[in-house]
Scaffold this active site. Structure first.
Site, PDB file in Angstrom:
ATOM      1  N   SER A 127       0.804  -1.217   0.000  1.00 48.72           N
ATOM      2  CA  SER A 127       0.000   0.000   0.000  1.00 48.72           C
ATOM      3  C   SER A 127       0.838   1.268   0.000  1.00 48.72           C
ATOM      4  O   SER A 127       0.474   2.253  -0.643  1.00 48.72           O
ATOM      5  CB  SER A 127      -0.939   0.010   1.214  1.00 48.72           C
ATOM      6  OG  SER A 127      -1.757  -1.125   1.228  1.00 48.72           O
ATOM      7  N   HIS A 184       0.949   4.857   4.404  1.00 54.38           N
ATOM      8  CA  HIS A 184       0.241   5.382   3.240  1.00 54.38           C
ATOM      9  C   HIS A 184       0.607   6.850   3.013  1.00 54.38           C
ATOM     10  O   HIS A 184       0.837   7.281   1.883  1.00 54.38           O
ATOM     11  CB  HIS A 184      -1.274   5.264   3.437  1.00 54.38           C
ATOM     12  CG  HIS A 184      -1.752   3.862   3.582  1.00 54.38           C
ATOM     13  ND1 HIS A 184      -3.003   3.544   4.065  1.00 54.38           N
ATOM     14  CD2 HIS A 184      -1.150   2.671   3.314  1.00 54.38           C
ATOM     15  CE1 HIS A 184      -3.148   2.228   4.084  1.00 54.38           C
ATOM     16  NE2 HIS A 184      -2.039   1.680   3.631  1.00 54.38           N
TER      17      HIS A 184
END
Length: 214
Positions: A127, A184
């Site tokens: 991610s 992220h």
């Protein structure tokens, strides 16, 4: 920036293959007992404890492993669509370097926040690197319409990128779900920084690119 190419796109496919093979291999070896139960947490997950023990390879290994099938599916589906586009824009070599740098910096920022606000948890998955790709597209193709999982209407990339980050953060806070939001954020930051560089370095190409995907 190389411009949009029409040739085959092997890099994104190879990254997906590596993630899938690594996932299957590790979980099978764990299931049949060849690997100890502690292998996953000690050698793959990026965590404050592992970094204190100088298991620095976890910065890299964590980018290619996932916590479960849905985690793997969601990230690889995103990589297939977003990664293929970024690869066409940057070219294979730049794309690989950018992807890896995004993922590595995502891990570094995650550990930085763990030092400030220790949770005792760890992070794993592609991610962080994916958010690097997203951040890049936010600046290079802001008006590109994309579909976000479970949302049936297209959303412009300039809204979708930061919007996904905010939604995941809210899900994590309200649902008590351990999501590596700071990782992220780290990936997104790398993408935005590289996007700003490319916009200043190749203004005409970026304008044409934006028009093409508007």
């Amino acid at each position: 920036v190389t411009g949009v190419q029409t040739c085959a796109l092997p890099i994104s496919s190879n990254l997906i293959l590596v993630n899938v093979v690594f996932f299957i291999l590790v979980w099978v070896l764990l299931a049949i007992g060849i690997l100890p139960e502690s292998f996953f947490s000690s050698n793959i997950v990026i965590s404050l404890e592992n970094i204190k023990q100088l298991r620095l390879w976890t910065f890299f290994a964590s980018m290619f492993m996932h916590a479960g099938l849905f985690h793997l599916f969601a990230n690889m589906l995103s990589l297939f669509f977003i990664g293929s586009l970024v690869e066409r824009i940057l070219g294979a070599k730049r794309y690989v370097y950018f992807y890896l740098i995004s993922g590595l910096f995502a891990g570094v920022l995650y550990i930085f926040f763990e030092l400030l606000f220790p949770s005792g948890l760890g992070a794993v998955g592609a991610s962080g690197a994916l958010f690097g790709l997203v951040g890049l597209l936010v600046l290079l193709t802001p008006d590109l319409s994309v579909y976000i999982m479970f949302i049936p209407i297209p959303v412009k990339m300039k809204y979708a990128g930061p919007g996904i980050l905010v939604v995941l953060w809210l899900i994590s806070i309200t649902g008590g779900i351990p999501i590596g939001n700071t990782a992220h954020l780290g990936g997104l930051m790398v993408g935005l920084i590289y996007g700003l560089y490319l916009r200043n370095r190749f203004p005409n190409k970026i304008k044409n690119l934006g028009r093409h995907f508007s």
